[in-house]
Design an enzyme around this catalytic site. Structure first.
Site, PDB file in Angstrom:
ATOM      1  N   GLY A 276      42.580  74.717 -74.636  1.00  0.00           N
ATOM      2  CA  GLY A 276      43.321  73.079 -73.348  1.00  0.00           C
ATOM      3  C   GLY A 276      43.313  72.249 -74.441  1.00  0.00           C
ATOM      4  O   GLY A 276      43.425  72.189 -75.858  1.00  0.00           O
ATOM      5  N   VAL A 277      42.243  70.442 -73.981  1.00  0.00           N
ATOM      6  CA  VAL A 277      42.203  69.360 -74.465  1.00  0.00           C
ATOM      7  C   VAL A 277      41.692  69.741 -75.728  1.00  0.00           C
ATOM      8  O   VAL A 277      41.732  68.954 -76.963  1.00  0.00           O
ATOM      9  CB  VAL A 277      41.144  68.794 -73.790  1.00  0.00           C
ATOM     10  CG1 VAL A 277      40.659  68.186 -74.200  1.00  0.00           C
ATOM     11  CG2 VAL A 277      42.767  68.223 -72.416  1.00  0.00           C
ATOM     12  N   ASP A 278      40.619  70.519 -75.802  1.00  0.00           N
ATOM     13  CA  ASP A 278      39.522  70.501 -77.274  1.00  0.00           C
ATOM     14  C   ASP A 278      40.187  71.474 -78.404  1.00  0.00           C
ATOM     15  O   ASP A 278      40.279  70.438 -79.622  1.00  0.00           O
ATOM     16  CB  ASP A 278      38.676  71.798 -76.721  1.00  0.00           C
ATOM     17  CG  ASP A 278      37.538  71.948 -77.812  1.00  0.00           C
ATOM     18  OD1 ASP A 278      37.221  71.305 -78.825  1.00  0.00           O
ATOM     19  OD2 ASP A 278      36.780  72.944 -77.679  1.00  0.00           O
TER      20      ASP A 278
ATOM     21  N   GLY B 126      40.604  72.833 -66.087  1.00  0.00           N
ATOM     22  CA  GLY B 126      41.924  73.805 -66.902  1.00  0.00           C
ATOM     23  C   GLY B 126      41.168  74.634 -66.757  1.00  0.00           C
ATOM     24  O   GLY B 126      40.643  76.008 -66.469  1.00  0.00           O
ATOM     25  N   ILE B 127      40.740  75.783 -68.166  1.00  0.00           N
ATOM     26  CA  ILE B 127      39.836  76.383 -68.537  1.00  0.00           C
ATOM     27  C   ILE B 127      39.001  77.416 -67.734  1.00  0.00           C
ATOM     28  O   ILE B 127      38.938  78.393 -66.565  1.00  0.00           O
ATOM     29  CB  ILE B 127      39.762  77.015 -70.141  1.00  0.00           C
ATOM     30  CG1 ILE B 127      41.059  76.881 -70.694  1.00  0.00           C
ATOM     31  CG2 ILE B 127      39.156  78.239 -70.756  1.00  0.00           C
ATOM     32  CD1 ILE B 127      40.632  76.730 -72.313  1.00  0.00           C
ATOM     33  N   TYR B 128      37.708  76.451 -67.049  1.00  0.00           N
ATOM     34  CA  TYR B 128      36.203  76.540 -66.660  1.00  0.00           C
ATOM     35  C   TYR B 128      36.875  76.383 -65.010  1.00  0.00           C
ATOM     36  O   TYR B 128      35.833  76.144 -64.695  1.00  0.00           O
ATOM     37  CB  TYR B 128      35.609  74.891 -66.863  1.00  0.00           C
ATOM     38  CG  TYR B 128      34.687  75.444 -68.419  1.00  0.00           C
ATOM     39  CD1 TYR B 128      35.278  75.831 -69.273  1.00  0.00           C
ATOM     40  CD2 TYR B 128      33.794  74.840 -68.959  1.00  0.00           C
ATOM     41  CE1 TYR B 128      34.492  76.923 -70.279  1.00  0.00           C
ATOM     42  CE2 TYR B 128      33.298  75.024 -69.645  1.00  0.00           C
ATOM     43  CZ  TYR B 128      33.684  76.257 -70.847  1.00  0.00           C
ATOM     44  OH  TYR B 128      32.886  76.042 -72.532  1.00  0.00           O
TER      45      TYR B 128
HETATM   46  N1  AR6 Z   1      46.229  66.289 -72.533  1.00  0.00           N
HETATM   47  C1  AR6 Z   1      45.844  65.993 -71.342  1.00  0.00           C
HETATM   48  N2  AR6 Z   1      45.440  66.954 -70.457  1.00  0.00           N
HETATM   49  C2  AR6 Z   1      45.235  67.827 -70.961  1.00  0.00           C
HETATM   50  C3  AR6 Z   1      45.891  68.595 -72.119  1.00  0.00           C
HETATM   51  C4  AR6 Z   1      46.055  67.670 -72.749  1.00  0.00           C
HETATM   52  N3  AR6 Z   1      46.565  67.637 -74.425  1.00  0.00           N
HETATM   53  N4  AR6 Z   1      45.716  70.089 -72.400  1.00  0.00           N
HETATM   54  C5  AR6 Z   1      45.168  70.084 -70.884  1.00  0.00           C
HETATM   55  N5  AR6 Z   1      45.238  69.473 -70.238  1.00  0.00           N
HETATM   56  P1  AR6 Z   1      40.474  72.007 -70.378  1.00  0.00           P
HETATM   57  P2  AR6 Z   1      38.064  73.126 -69.030  1.00  0.00           P
HETATM   58  C6  AR6 Z   1      44.016  69.596 -69.332  1.00  0.00           C
HETATM   59  O1  AR6 Z   1      40.574  73.794 -69.736  1.00  0.00           O
HETATM   60  O2  AR6 Z   1      38.399  72.784 -68.075  1.00  0.00           O
HETATM   61  C7  AR6 Z   1      38.365  74.416 -73.724  1.00  0.00           C
HETATM   62  O3  AR6 Z   1      38.185  76.226 -74.659  1.00  0.00           O
HETATM   63  C8  AR6 Z   1      44.283  70.949 -68.380  1.00  0.00           C
HETATM   64  O4  AR6 Z   1      45.478  71.135 -67.572  1.00  0.00           O
HETATM   65  O5  AR6 Z   1      41.266  71.999 -72.120  1.00  0.00           O
HETATM   66  O6  AR6 Z   1      36.664  71.552 -69.392  1.00  0.00           O
HETATM   67  C9  AR6 Z   1      36.896  74.310 -74.965  1.00  0.00           C
HETATM   68  O7  AR6 Z   1      36.528  74.404 -75.538  1.00  0.00           O
HETATM   69  C10 AR6 Z   1      43.071  70.468 -67.249  1.00  0.00           C
HETATM   70  O8  AR6 Z   1      43.507  69.769 -66.014  1.00  0.00           O
HETATM   71  O9  AR6 Z   1      38.943  71.504 -70.203  1.00  0.00           O
HETATM   72  C11 AR6 Z   1      35.716  75.007 -73.352  1.00  0.00           C
HETATM   73  O10 AR6 Z   1      35.403  75.772 -73.946  1.00  0.00           O
HETATM   74  C12 AR6 Z   1      42.436  70.054 -67.821  1.00  0.00           C
HETATM   75  O11 AR6 Z   1      42.976  69.253 -69.314  1.00  0.00           O
HETATM   76  C13 AR6 Z   1      37.333  75.116 -72.645  1.00  0.00           C
HETATM   77  O12 AR6 Z   1      38.574  74.786 -72.799  1.00  0.00           O
HETATM   78  C14 AR6 Z   1      41.273  70.397 -68.517  1.00  0.00           C
HETATM   79  O13 AR6 Z   1      41.383  71.484 -69.220  1.00  0.00           O
HETATM   80  C15 AR6 Z   1      36.850  73.842 -71.770  1.00  0.00           C
HETATM   81  O14 AR6 Z   1      37.119  74.180 -70.082  1.00  0.00           O
END
Ligand code: AR6
Length: 170
Positions: free
Chosen positions: A32-34, A120-122
Site C-alpha cells: 500500500g502507501v507504506d 486499504g490493507i487493514y
Molecule cells: N497514494 C494515495 N493513496 C494510496 C496510495 C498512494 N500511493 N497507495 C494506497 N493508497 P493502505 P492501511 C490508498 O493499505 O489500510 C502496509 O502493508 C489505499 O487505496 O496503504 O492502513 C503497512 O505496512 C487506501 O485507501 O494502508 C501496513 O501493514 C489507503 O491509501 C498496512 O499496509 C490506505 O491503504 C496498513 O494498511
C-alpha cells in the site's frame, strides 16, 4: 481549524512539509502507501525507521523520519488499527490523525498530506474511515494550516471531497 482539502493523486508526489505513512507496528515497510513511500523515498527512510524506532510504534501512535528522496520534508509514520485482524477500536484510528498532527506541529510543519489510514490493507470500512479522518482533523487544535487527504482512486477521492463539503458550515 486547518484548511482541509481532498486531493486526487499519489501521496508520494505531494509537495508538502509532511506526508503521513499508514505503517505497521514494526515500521519496516510493507504494501500500500507504506510500500510506495519506501520505494519513492529510497533506503534512507528505512534506515531512519530502524535507528529512531528500534521497537516500532504502537497502534494509534505516530513518529517522524526523514522523507529521503521524496518532495516532502518529513514522513510521519502512524499505525492504524487492523480492522481485518479484528482491531475495531475507533479511538485508535482517531488517535492516528491527532498524533500525526501533533508531531507535524512539533516539526514546525505548515502543510501535511494524509492517506486514508486503515482503509486499504487493514480493511476499515471506507465511509467510516473518511468520517473518522474528518472528525479527528476538524477537532484538532494543531497549528498546521494546510491539511490534505490524498486518494489515488477517483471514486475514493470523490467520497472524501463530498464528505468534506457536506461537513462545511453553510
Ligand atoms: N497514494 C494515495 N493513496 C494510496 C496510495 C498512494 N500511493 N497507495 C494506497 N493508497 P493502505 P492501511 C490508498 O493499505 O489500510 C502496509 O502493508 C489505499 O487505496 O496503504 O492502513 C503497512 O505496512 C487506501 O485507501 O494502508 C501496513 O501493514 C489507503 O491509501 C498496512 O499496509 C490506505 O491503504 C496498513 O494498511
Amino acid at each position: 481549524m486547518p484548511t482541509l482539502t481532498a486531493v486526487l493523486g499519489d501521496l508520494t508526489d505531494q509537495h508538502v512539509d509532511v506526508i503521513v505513512n499508514a505503517a505497521s507496528n514494526a515500521m519496516r515497510g510493507g504494501g500500500g502507501v507504506d510500500g510506495a513511500i519506501h520505494r519513492a523515498g529510497g533506503p534512507a527512510i528505512l534506515a531512519d525507521c530502524i535507528a529512531r524506532f528500534p521497537n516500532g510504534l504502537a497502534t494509534g501512535d505516530a513518529g517522524w523520519t526523514t522523507a529521503g528522496d521524496l518532495p516532502a520534508r518529513w514522513v510521519v509514520h502512524t499505525v492504524g488499527p487492523n480492522f481485518a485482524a479484528g482491531e475495531r477500536d475507533r479511538s485508535r484510528l482517531l488517535s492516528c490523525y491527532r498524533r500525526a498532527l501533533e508531531v507535524a506541529d512539533r516539526l514546525g510543519a505548515s502543510s501535511i498530506a494524509f492517506p486514508l489510514i486503515s482503509a486499504g490493507i487493514y480493511g476499515w470500512p471506507r465511509a467510516d474511515a473518511i468520517a473518522a479522518a474528518l472528525e479527528a482533523i476538524r477537532s484538532s487544535d494543531a497549528l498546521v494550516d494546510d491539511v490534505r487527504i490524498v486518494a489515488r482512486d477517483a471514486a475514493i477521492h470523490d467520497e472524501v471531497r463530498a464528505a468534506i463539503q457536506a461537513a462545511e458550515p453553510s
